[in-house]
Structure formats: C-alpha cells, structure tokens
Write a protein that holds these residues in place. Structure first.
Motif, PDB file in Angstrom:
ATOM      1  N   LYS A  47      15.071 -30.128 -23.858  1.00 12.00           N
ATOM      2  CA  LYS A  47      15.250 -29.634 -22.473  1.00 12.00           C
ATOM      3  C   LYS A  47      16.126 -28.388 -22.486  1.00 12.00           C
ATOM      4  N   GLU A  72      28.193 -35.797 -22.972  1.00 13.91           N
ATOM      5  CA  GLU A  72      27.303 -36.672 -23.754  1.00 13.91           C
ATOM      6  C   GLU A  72      26.763 -35.818 -24.887  1.00 13.91           C
ATOM      7  N   ASP A  95      13.829 -45.250 -15.001  1.00 19.87           N
ATOM      8  CA  ASP A  95      12.965 -44.624 -16.013  1.00 19.87           C
ATOM      9  C   ASP A  95      13.533 -44.924 -17.392  1.00 19.87           C
TER      10      ASP A  95
HETATM   11  N1  C2G Z   1      17.372 -39.936 -11.424  1.00 13.46           N
HETATM   12  C1  C2G Z   1      16.950 -40.660 -10.323  1.00 13.46           C
HETATM   13  N2  C2G Z   1      16.003 -40.164  -9.511  1.00 13.46           N
HETATM   14  C2  C2G Z   1      15.455 -38.955  -9.762  1.00 13.46           C
HETATM   15  C3  C2G Z   1      15.861 -38.206 -10.886  1.00 13.46           C
HETATM   16  C4  C2G Z   1      16.852 -38.718 -11.717  1.00 13.46           C
HETATM   17  O1  C2G Z   1      17.462 -41.774 -10.088  1.00 13.46           O
HETATM   18  N3  C2G Z   1      14.496 -38.502  -8.930  1.00 13.46           N
HETATM   19  C5  C2G Z   1      18.398 -40.517 -12.285  1.00 13.46           C
HETATM   20  C6  C2G Z   1      17.866 -40.712 -13.710  1.00 13.46           C
HETATM   21  O2  C2G Z   1      17.174 -41.948 -13.845  1.00 13.46           O
HETATM   22  C7  C2G Z   1      19.151 -40.713 -14.514  1.00 13.46           C
HETATM   23  C8  C2G Z   1      20.069 -39.773 -13.713  1.00 13.46           C
HETATM   24  O3  C2G Z   1      19.479 -39.618 -12.420  1.00 13.46           O
HETATM   25  O4  C2G Z   1      19.707 -42.042 -14.489  1.00 13.46           O
HETATM   26  C9  C2G Z   1      20.138 -38.409 -14.375  1.00 13.46           C
HETATM   27  O5  C2G Z   1      18.798 -37.923 -14.462  1.00 13.46           O
HETATM   28  P1  C2G Z   1      18.499 -36.832 -15.597  1.00 13.46           P
HETATM   29  O6  C2G Z   1      19.439 -35.713 -15.480  1.00 13.46           O
HETATM   30  O7  C2G Z   1      17.040 -36.543 -15.642  1.00 13.46           O
HETATM   31  O8  C2G Z   1      18.902 -37.719 -16.863  1.00 13.46           O
HETATM   32  P2  C2G Z   1      18.176 -37.673 -18.301  1.00 13.46           P
HETATM   33  O9  C2G Z   1      17.854 -36.304 -18.696  1.00 13.46           O
HETATM   34  O10 C2G Z   1      17.101 -38.654 -18.292  1.00 13.46           O
HETATM   35  O11 C2G Z   1      19.373 -38.135 -19.279  1.00 13.46           O
HETATM   36  O12 C2G Z   1      21.547 -40.923 -22.389  1.00 13.46           O
HETATM   37  C10 C2G Z   1      20.785 -40.902 -21.184  1.00 13.46           C
HETATM   38  C11 C2G Z   1      20.301 -39.523 -20.906  1.00 13.46           C
HETATM   39  O13 C2G Z   1      21.326 -38.569 -21.009  1.00 13.46           O
HETATM   40  C12 C2G Z   1      19.663 -39.473 -19.516  1.00 13.46           C
END
Ligand code: C2G
Length: 475
Positions: A47, A72, A95
């Motif tokens: 990403k 992290e 997810d």
């Molecule tokens: N999230 C959500 N609804 C969305 C988008 C994101 O509830 N429409 C939640 C995701 O499930 C996550 C948090 O917001 O719990 C952060 O989302 P991201 O930034 O996309 O996290 P991600 O890149 O999946 O990183 O070790 C775990 C990872 O670092 C998670």
C-alpha cells in the motif's frame, strides 16, 4: 482503567475509520491506535499511502476517541504491545475476522466490528480518479454507485464461471468481451469485440481467462486503457500486470483482490506469497534467482513431509547467496559450506580456460568473497561448519548423511567429485541441486553424464528453467 488497542493504516481518514475508533473506545477508557508505518504498509501490504505516517498520526491524535498513537512496524508486534500497554481488549474491523484470535491466549479480549460498508481509502482514491463523489448531484449511495460501475468481463469460457456469481454478481456486469465475433450473447448479457470497446464507456474490464499476455498486448495495440484492466488469472510470470491494487480492491473488494494478488507468481510456492521464503523475508538476492529458490522451497516441503533427518551442504558457496536459504530452511541440520573462499583452484581454472569452458573474467570474479561475508548472511550460525579448501580434499574424511546438497562449483572435475561423494550419502527423499547444468559452463553437464556412465547409475533428474539452468537430482 480498561485499555483498548486497534491497528490500521487509516489513510484518507473517513467515516468508516471513525465508526471503528468510536466503537473501540466504547469498549474501555483508553484507546491505543497502532498506526502502520509507511515502510510496513509498502513492504507488507503493498500500500502506498496518500498521507505520510506523521500526517496520519496527526489526524488520529486529533480524534477525541484516541488517547495514544504508536507505530505498527510488523505483523508480529501485537502480543508484545498487549503486554507493554496492559491492553484488555483488541479491536479490528471484521475484514480481519479470525486473523487475530490467537491474542486471546494473551488474556486479551478480541472483538471484530462490522466494517462500515463500501467506503474505503482505495474507494476514495478511485472515485477521485474517476471524478465520482459521494456528494455529486447523482443521488446514488456508494454501493449503488458500484453497481453503476460499468464493468465488463473479458472471456466467455470456463474461468468466467469461477468468477461471475462467486466474486462478481452478474447484475454488476455490463457485458462480456471476446475475440470470437460469433459470440453475441453470454449469461444474458451482450458480447462485444475488443474493438467495439473503443466506442464504449467502461470503468473496469476484468480479464477472466488464461491469455493475459496476449490480451495485455492487444489492449496496448488497439488502445484499451490498461489502467482499467484487471487480470484475474495468469497475470504474469515475475511482474504482476495489475498495476494498482487500490483500483483492483475498489472493483473486486478486498478479499477477492487478495486472492488475485497471490495468483501472479511463476511458482505457486508454499505460501503463494511470492515474496516470502518459508513465510519469512527473503532479502534482495531472491528476485535474481526466484525460480531456483522457489523450487528449493518446494523441495524443502517434500523433504519435511518425508520427515528425514540429515545434514545439508553446499559445495561452491561464493558469497553465500543460496547457502543462506539452505541454512534457513533446515535450522536443525548441520550445514557444511565447502569453498576456498578465495576463488577457484588455479590448476582446475587453467584447465577449464584451456577447454574453453569459461573466461578469465569469470575466474577473477570468483575471488571476490570471504568467510565473514558468508557468515553474515546465515540465520542459524550454530549449524554452520566451514570446510575451507579445494574440494574434495576439503572433505578431510568427513562422514555424514545428507538430505539436501547444492553443487555449485562450475567445473567438471569438482562437480564429478561432488556427485561421487554426496550422491551415495544423500538419504532417500533427499535432493541435490546441480547449478549451471544447462549453462555455458559446459563442464557441469559433462560431469553428470560422466558420473552416470562411470558409476552405472541412472539419476532421477529434473532440469529447472531458472537463471542458471539448475539440475535437480532426487533420491
Ligand atoms: N474499517 C472499517 N470500515 C471501513 C474501513 C476500515 O471498519 N469502511 C476498519 C478496518 O477494518 C480496520 C480499521 O478500520 O480495523 C483500519 O482500516 P485500514 O486502515 O484499512 O486498516 P488495514 O490497512 O487493514 O490495517 O495489523 C492490522 C493492519 O494494520 C490493519
């Protein structure tokens, strides 16, 4: 005080993130957010964030639900963080459901909240790219907008059946594309020729067949916008043709995008993650010798299945690029490294030069090594036994049994002596990799042929298509 933690990238902060953070804070009194660093996002999640780590941190710290933001940096830090920050509850969006249940063993409650539907950072990037916006005058809620996405499927064969209805609903499909102009209709939708697409409006084309290479070239030559084309299969050998997984995720959703991402490798390795060796970071040498190392990884899987135990060895270590993987793959095996660590035996090199099997430059290059450089690459140093000198004298009466041997000594006589010593000592189920068998180092193949005829054995051989034409010999 009840302490809660959650993890994420939180790029282009949006209401989905806020919903998550609000519900997380409701679980306790103090919320720690572990924010993915830019390096972690790029190396582990492929990403590229719009906002830097510092900018994303600043945004999170301004949210009233958030009490502390920490970096992290890797997948493994969660258990340590839970201890270090005295966490009672771990929260993530669903997810990630199931992915972090193991944290319950740390005495921590684990909760997965429903993701806020259809909004995501990649969706926002895509919409801005396409000039779509939630507050446009079109009253579509974004999920309907996705159904309004003009999505075409290229292909009308068996693989389409694995995609449509399973990962992409037919009502989201505007039409199909096929070079066979006799096909007019498929699954109740019109079939267009590639050239007809030039007259059409489309947001995404998903290629659902095994002709990714040809179709990539066809799109390039007739002018179909490759930025909107997603290759669902066979999307290439070493370089994934799908350019922007943010776009892929917008069209396919995160889960299916992950499946597609793992498909592009030449060899479906143990984890099919391509850039990991037995689940670990691989180091920069990996991509130079992908097929040999990935094949070795699959050989390791076979050896482990056989549950055979023995030593491992490499004859011809040079700088330890391959030996590092051998040592890492067999942490319980003594790992013998045979080399002069100063270059080739002068006489043998002279002999091979005379026979035209190599060049002076080649001989010179192999002097550029030393033992320290090799040992620095080894993960299980306690298993390393350096056998410095010319092979086979450097055997020095060694007696052991082996489960894996790499012969990489380039010249006929040393390869022959290597086979003569190791082949009888490799256990059934073990492997020998003979490097440069199919290469311009002609002495290597001669050595194998000579060994077979003089020892009257028929080796079980499988030549690889790797950079240096390795021969795999199985016992
Ligand atoms: N999230 C959500 N609804 C969305 C988008 C994101 O509830 N429409 C939640 C995701 O499930 C996550 C948090 O917001 O719990 C952060 O989302 P991201 O930034 O996309 O996290 P991600 O890149 O999946 O990183 O070790 C775990 C990872 O670092 C998670």
């Amino acid at each position: 005080m009840k302490r809660v933690i959650t993890y994420g990238t939180f790029d282009l902060l949006h209401y989905g993130h806020i919903n998550l953070l609000r519900r997380a804070k409701e679980q306790g009194d103090y919320l720690v957010v572990a924010l993915s660093t830019d390096e972690f996002n790029w190396k582990e999640k492929h990403k590229k964030c719009y906002f830097s780590y510092e900018q994303r941190k600043q945004l999170l710290e301004a949210i009233r639900y958030v009490d502390l933001v920490i970096p992290e940096q890797n997948w493994e830090q969660k258990a340590k963080d839970i201890k270090e920050y005295h966490i009672d509850t771990f929260v993530m969006g669903d997810d990630w459901a199931g992915k972090f249940d193991f944290l319950r063993d740390e005495g921590c409650e684990v909760i997965y909240f429903n993701r806020t539907p259809e909004i995501s950072s990649s969706q926002i990037k895509h919409d801005f790219r396409e000039g779509i916006s939630e507050c446009s005058d079109m009253p579509y809620p974004s999920n309907q907008r996705r159904q309004k996405m003009r999505l075409f499927i290229w292909g009308t064969g068996r693989l389409v059946g694995k995609v449509v209805g399973k990962h992409i609903d037919i009502e989201c499909v505007e039409g199909f594309i096929d070079n066979d102009t006799s096909k007019k209709e498929y699954m109740g939708k019109r079939v267009y020729s590639p050239n007809e697409m030039l007259e059409m409006e489309y947001d995404a084309i998903c290629v659902a067949n095994l002709y990714a290479g040809e179709i990539y070239g066809q799109c390039q030559s007739i002018g179909i916008d490759l930025r909107k084309v997603i290759f669902l299969y066979n999307n290439c050998a070493m370089q994934d043709m799908n350019r922007d997984y943010g776009f892929v995720e917008t069209v396919l959703g995160r889960e299916y995008a992950e499946i597609v991402k793992k498909r592009y490798h030449v060899v479906r390795g143990v984890e099919a993650d391509g850039d990991l060796f037995l689940g670990e970071e691989t180091g920069e040498y990996y991509s130079n010798d992908y097929v040999r190392i990935k094949s070795f990884e699959l050989a390791v899987k076979e050896i482990r299945k056989r549950k055979i135990a023995g030593a491992v060895a490499e004859v011809g270590v040079f700088r330890g690029e391959f030996a590092q993987y051998i040592n890492r793959a067999f942490p319980d095996s003594t790992c013998y490294l045979f080399d002069t660590f100063e270059g080739f035996d002068a006489n043998e090199a002279l002999d091979e030069l005379k026979r035209g099997n190599c060049t002076n430059a080649f001989v010179e290059a192999y002097k550029q090594t030393n033992i320290g450089m090799v040992l620095d690459k080894m993960k299980h140093l306690d298993k390393i036994v350096i056998k410095q000198g010319f092979f086979p004298e450097s055997l020095d009466g060694l007696e052991d049994v082996f489960i894996f041997v790499s012969l990489d000594v380039d010249f006929e006589n040393s390869i022959y002596e290597g086979l003569k010593y190791f082949y009888p000592r490799v256990l059934e189920g073990g492997f020998i990799f003979v490097h440069d068998y199919n290469s311009d180092l002609a002495g290597v193949e001669k050595a194998v042929d000579r060994y077979e005829s003089e020892q009257r054995v028929r080796l079980c051989k499988m030549p690889l298509c790797d950079a240096n034409g390795t021969l795999v010999i199985m016992k």
